[in-house]
Write a protein that holds these residues in place. Structure first.
Motif, PDB file in Angstrom:
ATOM      1  N   LYS A   1       0.848  -1.180   0.000  1.00  0.00           N
ATOM      2  CA  LYS A   1       0.000   0.000   0.000  1.00  0.00           C
ATOM      3  C   LYS A   1       0.890   1.238   0.000  1.00  0.00           C
ATOM      4  O   LYS A   1       1.855   1.317   0.746  1.00  0.00           O
ATOM      5  CB  LYS A   1      -0.912   0.004   1.220  1.00  0.00           C
ATOM      6  N   VAL A   2       0.562   2.202  -0.858  1.00  0.00           N
ATOM      7  CA  VAL A   2       1.322   3.440  -0.962  1.00  0.00           C
ATOM      8  C   VAL A   2       0.703   4.461  -0.012  1.00  0.00           C
ATOM      9  O   VAL A   2      -0.499   4.732  -0.085  1.00  0.00           O
ATOM     10  CB  VAL A   2       1.311   3.982  -2.406  1.00  0.00           C
ATOM     11  N   LEU A   3       1.521   5.004   0.880  1.00  0.00           N
ATOM     12  CA  LEU A   3       1.043   5.983   1.850  1.00  0.00           C
ATOM     13  C   LEU A   3       1.456   7.382   1.423  1.00  0.00           C
ATOM     14  O   LEU A   3       2.519   7.582   0.835  1.00  0.00           O
ATOM     15  CB  LEU A   3       1.612   5.676   3.240  1.00  0.00           C
ATOM     16  N   ASP A   4       0.609   8.365   1.746  1.00  0.00           N
ATOM     17  CA  ASP A   4       0.958   9.749   1.423  1.00  0.00           C
ATOM     18  C   ASP A   4       1.867  10.321   2.510  1.00  0.00           C
ATOM     19  O   ASP A   4       2.276   9.611   3.435  1.00  0.00           O
ATOM     20  CB  ASP A   4      -0.294  10.606   1.223  1.00  0.00           C
ATOM     21  N   ALA A   5       2.178  11.617   2.416  1.00  0.00           N
ATOM     22  CA  ALA A   5       3.112  12.250   3.355  1.00  0.00           C
ATOM     23  C   ALA A   5       2.613  12.203   4.797  1.00  0.00           C
ATOM     24  O   ALA A   5       3.403  12.188   5.735  1.00  0.00           O
ATOM     25  CB  ALA A   5       3.368  13.703   2.935  1.00  0.00           C
ATOM     26  N   GLY A   6       1.295  12.156   4.980  1.00  0.00           N
ATOM     27  CA  GLY A   6       0.728  12.092   6.332  1.00  0.00           C
ATOM     28  C   GLY A   6       0.607  10.672   6.865  1.00  0.00           C
ATOM     29  O   GLY A   6       0.146  10.459   7.978  1.00  0.00           O
ATOM     30  N   GLY A   7       1.019   9.684   6.073  1.00  0.00           N
ATOM     31  CA  GLY A   7       0.947   8.291   6.507  1.00  0.00           C
ATOM     32  C   GLY A   7      -0.395   7.633   6.226  1.00  0.00           C
ATOM     33  O   GLY A   7      -0.689   6.574   6.757  1.00  0.00           O
ATOM     34  N   TYR A   8      -1.232   8.257   5.380  1.00  0.00           N
ATOM     35  CA  TYR A   8      -2.546   7.707   5.044  1.00  0.00           C
ATOM     36  C   TYR A   8      -2.488   6.996   3.706  1.00  0.00           C
ATOM     37  O   TYR A   8      -1.849   7.460   2.760  1.00  0.00           O
ATOM     38  CB  TYR A   8      -3.597   8.827   4.976  1.00  0.00           C
ATOM     39  N   TRP A   9      -3.218   5.890   3.624  1.00  0.00           N
ATOM     40  CA  TRP A   9      -3.274   5.131   2.386  1.00  0.00           C
ATOM     41  C   TRP A   9      -4.122   5.891   1.374  1.00  0.00           C
ATOM     42  O   TRP A   9      -5.232   6.339   1.669  1.00  0.00           O
ATOM     43  CB  TRP A   9      -3.847   3.749   2.636  1.00  0.00           C
ATOM     44  N   ASN A  10      -3.617   6.040   0.152  1.00  0.00           N
ATOM     45  CA  ASN A  10      -4.306   6.802  -0.883  1.00  0.00           C
ATOM     46  C   ASN A  10      -4.971   5.908  -1.941  1.00  0.00           C
ATOM     47  O   ASN A  10      -5.208   6.337  -3.059  1.00  0.00           O
ATOM     48  CB  ASN A  10      -3.347   7.796  -1.540  1.00  0.00           C
TER      49      ASN A  10
END
Length: 143
Positions: free
Chosen positions: A28-37
């Motif tokens: 899973k690719v996470l954004d800069a805030g650590g949330y899955w996009n």
């Protein structure tokens, strides 16, 4: 990228295996805030096609798994229309009409008289909801 975050990873992998050799589980690719996009990353190996003179088979840029829409992006991906796959135009200017039921050009699903093609496994004769490659839901397993 799957627009529906609830599409099981097993189904995404099953779909990809129609076109490429998947080399391991997806991440899973996470954004800069650590949330899955809703994006996943896979390590794959392209297959050579004897029918294309040894050229590699590229998976479709846009695809459906059931009613869930997704798209693929990778370095070296060939350009062209994301609807029909032909070069020389983009999807906004695409002259092709492609049936969502059988995958053939020239008609829409409402007028289709041909045998359906599953958009998960690619086989004729059934649709996604009856596919043996589809992951079972909790409700199906409990009944």
């Amino acid at each position: 990228h799957m627009f529906n975050p609830f599409v099981p990873e097993e189904e995404v992998t099953f779909f990809l295996k129609r076109f490429v050799d998947v080399q391991g589980p997806g991440q899973k690719v996470l954004d800069a805030g650590g949330y899955w996009n809703c994006r996943r990353r896979y390590l794959v190996r392209f297959r050579a096609s004897a029918g294309l003179g040894g050229a590699v088979v590229h998976p479709p840029a846009n695809f459906m798994i059931g009613a869930s829409r997704g798209y693929l992006f990778y370095p070296g991906q060939p350009g062209g229309c994301r609807r029909c796959g032909k070069e020389g135009h983009v999807v906004v200017n695409c002259p092709c009409i492609i049936c969502r039921r059988c995958g053939e050009e020239g008609h829409v699903a409402a007028n289709c008289k041909k045998e359906p093609v599953c958009n998960l496994c690619g086989e004729r004769g059934h649709m996604y909801n009856k596919c043996s490659g589809k992951s079972r839901t909790y409700a199906q397993a409990a009944s």
